[in-house]
Design a protein around this motif. Structure first.
Motif: not given
Length: 180
Positions: A28-39
């Motif tokens: 449920a990543c939404g806008s991806g703020r944590h996806t961006r951090l992890l990448i």
């Protein structure tokens, strides 16, 4: 609590996620703020959300994006055969997923979970108790749940007031799944 900056809880613990062949799941990543951090930190990330628009942006930066409605009728957990080095869940609560999340953590995998809790109704949405964690609920779902081959180590737990972008009451946990 929703904004474009990573959660302070995720920032505090994401480096606990092991560097392995296994990806990290941003559920449920939404806008991806944590996806961006992890990448940006070099992790292979699977980003899952029901909003296809936000996923298209995350795909451009290298996330493996999956457009899934986690609450649809007849939903079957698509990750039953997957193992994740880490799973991140923030600002999202769908209780039927909790045992499935736990079963998808790899050995030494880390779960970082943070969402709204009882008491938040004073500060804003959500107010509906169906979307608010009860006292110690994350502990109940994720600590002490064991199998014949694994157990959890609780790295941290809080039920607390926060004032990040807005005031809120949250509950948050970080656990590691250990082989027995």
């Amino acid at each position: 609590m929703s904004n474009s900056n990573p959660s302070s809880w995720v920032l505090r613990f994401f480096e606990e996620i092991p560097r392995s062949k296994d990806p990290v799941l941003d559920l449920a990543c939404g806008s991806g703020r944590h996806t961006r951090l992890l990448i940006a930190a070099g992790y292979d990330v699977w980003a899952v959300d029901r909003d296809a628009d936000s996923l298209s942006e995350l795909e451009k930066i290298g996330a493996n994006c999956l457009h899934i409605d986690l609450e649809q009728d007849g939903f079957k957990w698509p990750f039953a055969s997957e193992q994740f080095a880490g799973i991140i869940v923030t600002n999202y609560l769908h209780r039927p997923l909790m045992p499935l999340i736990l079963s998808s953590l790899a050995d030494n995998g880390v779960l970082i979970y943070e969402t709204f809790a009882i008491g938040n109704e004073k500060y804003g949405r959500p107010r509906n108790p169906d979307f608010l964690l009860q006292e110690n609920e994350l502990l109940t779902h994720f600590v002490g749940v064991e199998s014949a081959t694994w157990r959890q180590q609780c790295l941290a737990f809080e039920h607390t007031y926060v004032n990040q972008t807005t005031e809120a009451i949250v509950q948050r946990i970080c656990i590691r799944r250990l082989r027995k």
